[in-house]
Design an enzyme around this catalytic site. Structure first.
Site, PDB file in Angstrom:
ATOM      1  N   GLY A  24       0.815  -1.221   0.000  1.00  0.00           N
ATOM      2  CA  GLY A  24       0.000   0.000   0.000  1.00  0.00           C
ATOM      3  C   GLY A  24       0.845   1.266   0.000  1.00  0.00           C
ATOM      4  N   ARG A  28      -1.360   8.361   4.237  1.00  0.00           N
ATOM      5  CA  ARG A  28      -1.570   9.186   5.426  1.00  0.00           C
ATOM      6  C   ARG A  28      -0.274   9.498   6.182  1.00  0.00           C
ATOM      7  NH1 ARG A  28      -6.311   5.229   7.391  1.00  0.00           N
ATOM      8  NH2 ARG A  28      -5.198   3.886   5.934  1.00  0.00           N
ATOM      9  N   LYS A  35       5.563   3.436   3.854  1.00  0.00           N
ATOM     10  CA  LYS A  35       5.073   3.373   5.237  1.00  0.00           C
ATOM     11  C   LYS A  35       5.726   2.267   6.059  1.00  0.00           C
ATOM     12  CE  LYS A  35       0.767   1.974   6.271  1.00  0.00           C
ATOM     13  NZ  LYS A  35      -0.676   2.087   6.593  1.00  0.00           N
ATOM     14  N   GLN A  88       2.945  -6.640  -6.425  1.00  0.00           N
ATOM     15  CA  GLN A  88       1.564  -6.301  -6.775  1.00  0.00           C
ATOM     16  C   GLN A  88       1.661  -5.025  -7.612  1.00  0.00           C
ATOM     17  OE1 GLN A  88      -0.875  -4.714  -3.633  1.00  0.00           O
ATOM     18  NE2 GLN A  88      -2.807  -5.342  -4.567  1.00  0.00           N
ATOM     19  N   GLY A 155     -12.248  -1.976  10.337  1.00  0.00           N
ATOM     20  CA  GLY A 155     -13.296  -2.908   9.915  1.00  0.00           C
ATOM     21  C   GLY A 155     -14.008  -3.477  11.135  1.00  0.00           C
ATOM     22  N   ASN A 243      -1.074   4.247  10.741  1.00  0.00           N
ATOM     23  CA  ASN A 243      -1.357   4.859   9.442  1.00  0.00           C
ATOM     24  C   ASN A 243      -0.791   6.260   9.273  1.00  0.00           C
ATOM     25  OD1 ASN A 243      -2.923   2.666   8.358  1.00  0.00           O
ATOM     26  ND2 ASN A 243      -4.526   3.242   9.821  1.00  0.00           N
ATOM     27  N   ARG A 348      33.684   7.268  18.151  1.00  0.00           N
ATOM     28  CA  ARG A 348      33.209   6.831  16.835  1.00  0.00           C
ATOM     29  C   ARG A 348      33.609   5.377  16.565  1.00  0.00           C
ATOM     30  NH1 ARG A 348      35.860  11.148  13.403  1.00  0.00           N
ATOM     31  NH2 ARG A 348      35.091   9.812  11.720  1.00  0.00           N
ATOM     32  N   ARG A 455      59.786  21.992  19.007  1.00  0.00           N
ATOM     33  CA  ARG A 455      59.141  23.294  19.105  1.00  0.00           C
ATOM     34  C   ARG A 455      60.242  24.333  19.192  1.00  0.00           C
ATOM     35  NH1 ARG A 455      57.553  22.168  25.441  1.00  0.00           N
ATOM     36  NH2 ARG A 455      59.560  22.838  26.242  1.00  0.00           N
TER      37      ARG A 455
HETATM   38  C1  UD1 Z   1      -7.383  -2.780   7.088  1.00  0.00           C
HETATM   39  C2  UD1 Z   1      -8.625  -3.662   7.062  1.00  0.00           C
HETATM   40  C3  UD1 Z   1      -9.517  -3.304   8.249  1.00  0.00           C
HETATM   41  C4  UD1 Z   1      -8.739  -3.495   9.533  1.00  0.00           C
HETATM   42  C5  UD1 Z   1      -7.443  -2.697   9.493  1.00  0.00           C
HETATM   43  C6  UD1 Z   1      -6.585  -3.048  10.692  1.00  0.00           C
HETATM   44  C7  UD1 Z   1      -9.060  -4.085   4.697  1.00  0.00           C
HETATM   45  C8  UD1 Z   1      -9.935  -3.800   3.537  1.00  0.00           C
HETATM   46  N1  UD1 Z   1      -9.334  -3.432   5.821  1.00  0.00           N
HETATM   47  O1  UD1 Z   1      -7.778  -1.430   6.939  1.00  0.00           O
HETATM   48  O2  UD1 Z   1     -10.657  -4.128   8.265  1.00  0.00           O
HETATM   49  O3  UD1 Z   1      -9.530  -3.088  10.637  1.00  0.00           O
HETATM   50  O4  UD1 Z   1      -6.675  -2.995   8.315  1.00  0.00           O
HETATM   51  O5  UD1 Z   1      -5.474  -2.200  10.783  1.00  0.00           O
HETATM   52  O6  UD1 Z   1      -8.139  -4.886   4.569  1.00  0.00           O
HETATM   53  N2  UD1 Z   1      -2.196  -3.337   0.955  1.00  0.00           N
HETATM   54  C9  UD1 Z   1      -1.557  -3.915  -0.116  1.00  0.00           C
HETATM   55  N3  UD1 Z   1      -2.080  -3.733  -1.371  1.00  0.00           N
HETATM   56  C10 UD1 Z   1      -3.183  -2.978  -1.600  1.00  0.00           C
HETATM   57  C11 UD1 Z   1      -3.832  -2.377  -0.485  1.00  0.00           C
HETATM   58  C12 UD1 Z   1      -3.322  -2.587   0.779  1.00  0.00           C
HETATM   59  O7  UD1 Z   1      -0.540  -4.599   0.027  1.00  0.00           O
HETATM   60  O8  UD1 Z   1      -3.572  -2.877  -2.762  1.00  0.00           O
HETATM   61  C13 UD1 Z   1      -1.656  -3.560   2.291  1.00  0.00           C
HETATM   62  C14 UD1 Z   1      -1.209  -2.285   2.985  1.00  0.00           C
HETATM   63  O9  UD1 Z   1       0.170  -2.027   2.706  1.00  0.00           O
HETATM   64  C15 UD1 Z   1      -1.456  -2.583   4.449  1.00  0.00           C
HETATM   65  C16 UD1 Z   1      -2.586  -3.590   4.427  1.00  0.00           C
HETATM   66  O10 UD1 Z   1      -2.678  -4.077   3.106  1.00  0.00           O
HETATM   67  O11 UD1 Z   1      -0.338  -3.144   5.091  1.00  0.00           O
HETATM   68  C17 UD1 Z   1      -3.910  -2.972   4.870  1.00  0.00           C
HETATM   69  O12 UD1 Z   1      -4.171  -1.856   4.053  1.00  0.00           O
HETATM   70  P1  UD1 Z   1      -4.594  -0.456   4.670  1.00  0.00           P
HETATM   71  O13 UD1 Z   1      -4.868   0.484   3.569  1.00  0.00           O
HETATM   72  O14 UD1 Z   1      -3.648  -0.035   5.711  1.00  0.00           O
HETATM   73  O15 UD1 Z   1      -5.997  -0.894   5.321  1.00  0.00           O
HETATM   74  P2  UD1 Z   1      -6.775  -0.223   6.511  1.00  0.00           P
HETATM   75  O16 UD1 Z   1      -7.610   0.872   5.979  1.00  0.00           O
HETATM   76  O17 UD1 Z   1      -5.852   0.080   7.601  1.00  0.00           O
HETATM   77 CA    CA Z   2      -3.696   0.117   8.016  1.00  0.00          CA
END
Ligand code: UD1
Ligand code: CA
Length: 498
Positions: A24, A28, A35, A88, A155, A243, A348, A455
């Site tokens: 992701g 934020r 992140k 991805q 969630g 986040n 150091r 010196r």
């Molecule tokens: C997610 C959960 C939520 C949960 C919360 C806990 C989902 C849809 N929601 O929300 O239910 O309460 O975590 O912290 O999963 N990521 C990818 N590829 C993508 C999108 C996301 O690898 O395309 C990864 C992100 O890097 C992250 C994780 O998935 O580590 C969760 O994504 P994030 O956007 O942080 O989800 P939240 O909104 O926090």
């Molecule tokens: Ca998250």
């Protein structure tokens, strides 16, 4: 399955795979750094997650990368060379990320742990307990949950009358009634590879974000009539995500408190936990004392009876028994038993201080072996040197190690006395028992037992002040002291050039 998890053992035979979702954007955070690479407590967020899942002894560790992929892959190669990055290409949601990971190992079977990469407080006990609970329940999917005071943004876990988990609903897609639920999805799941693959394959993007949600897998499996479970974490703090930078600061505080609690329980004195910061990778022995304002980082270790601080930073440094380091900055050094460092010393990398040594105020050292009982008490630079036993380096000595192109080494023997303000121009050797005269610029070797003097000899020009600065307070003071300058023979040409 609503009993809190009990800390579990490492599951027998391990599990098929750990999948860390780390592709992701982390929008934020508002950061150029991905992140999951933000550091806290001595590891990246991703590093903490991998450390928490390591005891599962998974046959595969897959890390889904995307945003900032190169940096994440480079970091992985350093901290977890056994983990495999899976790309991805497009960030189409956490469910899509999980599907991409499973597609990378097509013959995978058995339980798979899926975990968000932004959960730095996750503990090994929590993860192993989840796997055990999954096994005990005979479920195809088990989700870790947490009961929190403020579920905003997370969630929600929807359960039906008998308490069975029905679905996970994201905040933005939730009804007002669902938003009132305080049991949330922790973002850690164990699922059987086959069932996961099937459910992930039928994810849709008909939600508020237009993404494939991993969380929808649960509802899909429930609809199939497959057994799913939701188990609350023993301590909801363990599962807090991260986040933005405010959450990062809060998580860092929790990690630090955990480390300090453990140290204090084991017998370390921490005078002021609020200003003491210790990485999870550091070891501190019982009966060490940490004064306020201490930062211990990396592979640092502190032995029994050592005193560190106040106001001291140690990075990758070993402090041995009974040593003391006060108001100093120390990188990659070894501070030997009963050695005494500071206040205001800068050690150091490669500084190796033997037993009973002293490095004092405003001294900088680098790549130096300081022999037993030797001292550098004040205002010196000591670089690229070997110093023997029981030698003393006078105030304001400089080891002149750099000629503008290359570094050179200085050798100082045992029982040497380097006079104050000596320049030791390397490469140069001062033999055992030798001295150097204060203010010397030593450019050639001083043999054992010799006094090196380099010196100009002093001469006094009598009556100079009276003649050249007449009428000044200095001249009057000289006169009152009985200065006979007027009578002295004067070379006025030499005097004019003084
Ligand atoms: C997610 C959960 C939520 C949960 C919360 C806990 C989902 C849809 N929601 O929300 O239910 O309460 O975590 O912290 O999963 N990521 C990818 N590829 C993508 C999108 C996301 O690898 O395309 C990864 C992100 O890097 C992250 C994780 O998935 O580590 C969760 O994504 P994030 O956007 O942080 O989800 P939240 O909104 O926090
Ligand atoms: Ca998250």
């Amino acid at each position: 399955m609503t009993e809190p998890l009990q800390p579990g053992a490492v599951p027998e035979g391990g599990i098929a795979a750990v999948v860390v979702l780390a592709a992701g954007q982390g929008t934020r955070m508002r950061s150029a750094l991905p992140k999951v690479l933000h550091p806290l407590g001595g590891r990246s967020m991703l590093g903490h997650v991998l450390a928490a899942t390591a005891p599962l002894a998974a046959r595969h560790t897959l890390v889904v990368v995307g945003a900032g992929r190169e940096a994440v892959e480079e970091h992985l190669a350093q901290v977890a060379p056994g983990a495999r990055p899976v790309l991805q290409e497009e960030q189409r949601g956490s469910g899509h990320a999980a599907a991409v990971a499973l597609a990378a190992v097509p013959d995978l079977e058995g339980p798979v742990l899926l975990v968000n990469g932004d959960a730095p407080l996750l503990r090994p006990e929590t993860v192993t307990a989840l796997v055990e609970a999954h096994r005990a329940a005979g479920a195809v999917l088990t989700v870790l949950t947490a009961e929190v005071d403020d579920p905003t943004g997370l969630g929600r876990i929807v359960r039906v009358g008998d308490g069975a988990v029905q679905a996970i609903v994201e905040q933005r897609d939730a009804t007002p009634e669902q938003r009132a639920i305080r049991e949330v999805n922790a973002g850690v799941y164990v699922g059987e590879a086959g069932a996961l693959r099937r459910a992930l394959g039928s994810l849709r993007e008909d939600n508020d974000q237009g993404e494939q949600y991993l969380t929808d897998v649960l509802g899909l499996l429930v609809a199939e009539g497959a057994p799913v479970a939701g188990v609350p974490a023993e301590d909801p703090v363990d599962v807090l995500g991260c986040n933005d930078r405010r959450e990062l600061a809060a998580r860092r505080r929790v990690l630090n408190d955990r480390v300090l609690d453990e140290l204090m329980r084991s017998g370390v004195t921490v005078v002021d936990p609020a200003t003491t910061w210790v990485d999870v990778t550091v070891t501190v022995a019982p009966d060490a004392l940490l004064e306020p304002g201490v930062h211990l980082r990396g592979t640092t270790s502190v032995a029994p009876g050592a005193v560190v601080g106040p106001d001291t930073t140690l990075v990758d440094t070993t402090v041995e028994e009974g040593a003391s380091v006060v108001r100093s900055h120390v990188l990659g050094a070894v501070v030997g038993p009963r050695a005494d460092v500071g206040p205001f010393s800068y050690l150091r990398p490669g500084s190796r201080l033997s037993a009973g040594t002293k490095v004092g105020a405003f001294v900088e050292t680098k790549n130096v072996q300081l022999g037993e009982g030797s001292k550098v008490p004040h205002l010196s630079y000591v670089g690229d040197a070997t110093i023997g036993r029981s030698s003393n380096i006078g105030a304001a000595t400089v080891f002149v190690n750099y000629d503008g192109v290359e570094k050179h080494h200085t050798e100082v023997g045992d029982h040497v006395r380097i006079g104050s303000d000596t320049m030791l121009v390397a490469p140069v050797t001062v033999g055992d028992g030798a001295y150097t005269a204060a203010g010397s610029v030593i450019t050639t070797d001083v043999p054992p037992g010799a006094m090196g003097v380099a010196r100009a000899r002093q001469r006094n020009v009598a009556g100079w002040v009276k003649r050249r600065r007449p009428g000044t307070a200095a001249a009057q003071a000289a006169e009152a002291a009985g200065d006979a300058g007027a009578e002295a023979a004067v070379d006025t040409r030499a005097e004019a050039s003084e």
